[in-house]
Design a protein around this motif. Sequence first.
Motif, mmCIF file in Angstrom:
data_model
loop_
_atom_site.group_PDB
_atom_site.id
_atom_site.type_symbol
_atom_site.label_atom_id
_atom_site.label_comp_id
_atom_site.label_asym_id
_atom_site.label_seq_id
_atom_site.Cartn_x
_atom_site.Cartn_y
_atom_site.Cartn_z
ATOM 1 N N GLU A 152 0.794 -1.229 0.000
ATOM 2 C CA GLU A 152 0.000 0.000 0.000
ATOM 3 C C GLU A 152 0.832 1.287 0.000
ATOM 4 O O GLU A 152 0.467 2.264 -0.660
ATOM 5 N N HIS B 137 8.568 -11.597 4.808
ATOM 6 C CA HIS B 137 7.263 -11.607 4.117
ATOM 7 C C HIS B 137 7.372 -10.602 2.970
ATOM 8 O O HIS B 137 7.542 -9.399 3.203
ATOM 9 N N HIS C 297 6.426 -8.553 -0.502
ATOM 10 C CA HIS C 297 5.573 -7.981 -1.550
ATOM 11 C C HIS C 297 6.511 -7.387 -2.581
ATOM 12 O O HIS C 297 7.537 -6.788 -2.232
ATOM 13 N N SER D 215 3.857 -13.027 -0.364
ATOM 14 C CA SER D 215 2.460 -12.663 -0.136
ATOM 15 C C SER D 215 1.590 -13.210 -1.256
ATOM 16 O O SER D 215 1.917 -13.048 -2.436
ATOM 17 N N GLY E 189 -1.199 -9.800 -1.905
ATOM 18 C CA GLY E 189 -0.949 -8.693 -2.826
ATOM 19 C C GLY E 189 -1.590 -7.408 -2.333
ATOM 20 O O GLY E 189 -1.550 -7.107 -1.137
ATOM 21 N N SER F 144 1.811 -16.312 2.459
ATOM 22 C CA SER F 144 0.723 -15.862 3.328
ATOM 23 C C SER F 144 -0.589 -16.343 2.719
ATOM 24 O O SER F 144 -0.703 -16.492 1.499
ATOM 25 N N GLU G 231 5.604 -2.730 6.444
ATOM 26 C CA GLU G 231 4.279 -3.043 5.866
ATOM 27 C C GLU G 231 3.180 -2.624 6.832
ATOM 28 O O GLU G 231 2.127 -2.157 6.411
HETATM 29 N N1 KMH Z 1 -2.007 -5.783 1.235
HETATM 30 C C1 KMH Z 1 -3.130 -6.326 1.913
HETATM 31 C C2 KMH Z 1 -4.386 -5.994 1.181
HETATM 32 C C3 KMH Z 1 -0.853 -10.609 2.616
HETATM 33 O O1 KMH Z 1 0.246 -10.159 2.339
HETATM 34 O O2 KMH Z 1 -1.145 -11.782 2.443
HETATM 35 C C4 KMH Z 1 -3.034 -7.786 2.085
HETATM 36 C C5 KMH Z 1 -1.826 -8.333 2.696
HETATM 37 C C6 KMH Z 1 -1.916 -9.726 3.175
HETATM 38 O O3 KMH Z 1 -0.789 -7.708 2.791
#
Ligand code: KMH
Length: 273
Positions: A13, A45, A47, A80, A83, A104, A227
Motif C-alpha cells: 500500500e 514476508h 511484496h 504474499s 498482494g 501468506s 508493511e
Molecule cells: N495488502 C493487503 C491488502 C498478505 O500479504 O497476504 C493484504 C496483505 C496480506 O498484505
Amino acid sequence: MTMLLTLAPTGAETQKSVATGLPTTVDELVQVACRAELSGVGMIHVHVRDTLGRSTMKLEALTEAVEALRASTNLIIQLSTGGSTADAFEDRLAALDALPDSCSLSMGSVNFGKEIFRNPWELIVALHEGARDRQIVPEYELFDLGQVAALHKLLERHGLPYGGKVHCDFVLGVPGGMPADTMTLAYAVSRLPAAVSSWSATGVGLRSVPIMLAATSLGGHLRIGMEDTLSLARDVPVEDNQQLIDRALGVIGAAGQTPMTVSDARAMLGIRP
Ligand code: KMH
Ligand code: ZN
C-alpha cells in the motif's frame, strides 16, 4: 525461549514518496534482508513492486525477487498471496509458482480502510491446496475472529498443509478488522484449532509495541516491519526497517527472549529442506 521474528518490510500500500526507507526494488529488498538476517530475523514476508513502485503480482517479478533473496540470504522466504486489494485472484494464486518456502494465506475477507480485501472461500481452498501441491508452507493470516473459525473449517475439511505444522499470524488493528488489544489477542489465541503449532502477531501502526508485549507474554512470535508500521510514535516516522527490528529486539530482550535461528524456524514451520 526463542521467538521467530518475521520481517514484512514493504507491503503493497505505501508509496516510497511517503516513506523513503521503504525497500521497493529487488536490490533494496536484498539489502534489507541481509541486514535483517544478521540481526536475528528468521523469515521475510515479501511484496514485490514494479519499476514505478506499484504493487505487482507478475510471476516473473515474483520469481526474480524469490531467487535474489534465496541467493543472498538463508532467510525463510514467504511470498504474499494477498498482494494489494486490487490484485486479481488468478494472479494471487499463480504467485505460488514462484516457489517460495512459505506463502501468506488470508483466511477471509475484511474491510481494509476504504478498500475491501477479498478472500472468498474458493480462493482460500485453492491457495491451501495449491501450496500443499508445491510443498509451500502457508502462514494463515487472521484479521478477524471469524477467520479463526474459518481456519477450523479449512483444516477439518481439507487437511493439514505441507510439512504437517500449522502456523498462523494475527494481524490486529487493520481498520475493519479486530482491534489491536491484549484481550482480543488472548481470546483469539484461546480459540485456535488444536492443530496450530505456532503463531505470531502484529499490531498495526502505533499498536505494534503493545501487541509485541502481549504476544511475548502469551508465548507467540512476532511480525514487524514497514508493511504494518510507519511511525515509531505520534509524528515520529519510521526511517527504515532496521529501526523496527532493533526496537523488537529490545522488547523481547527485556522479556528475556532471544530471536529464533533460521534453522530452528525451518524446523518449527516444517519448511522443505
Ligand atoms: N495488502 C493487503 C491488502 C498478505 O500479504 O497476504 C493484504 C496483505 C496480506 O498484505
Ligand atoms: Zn502482506
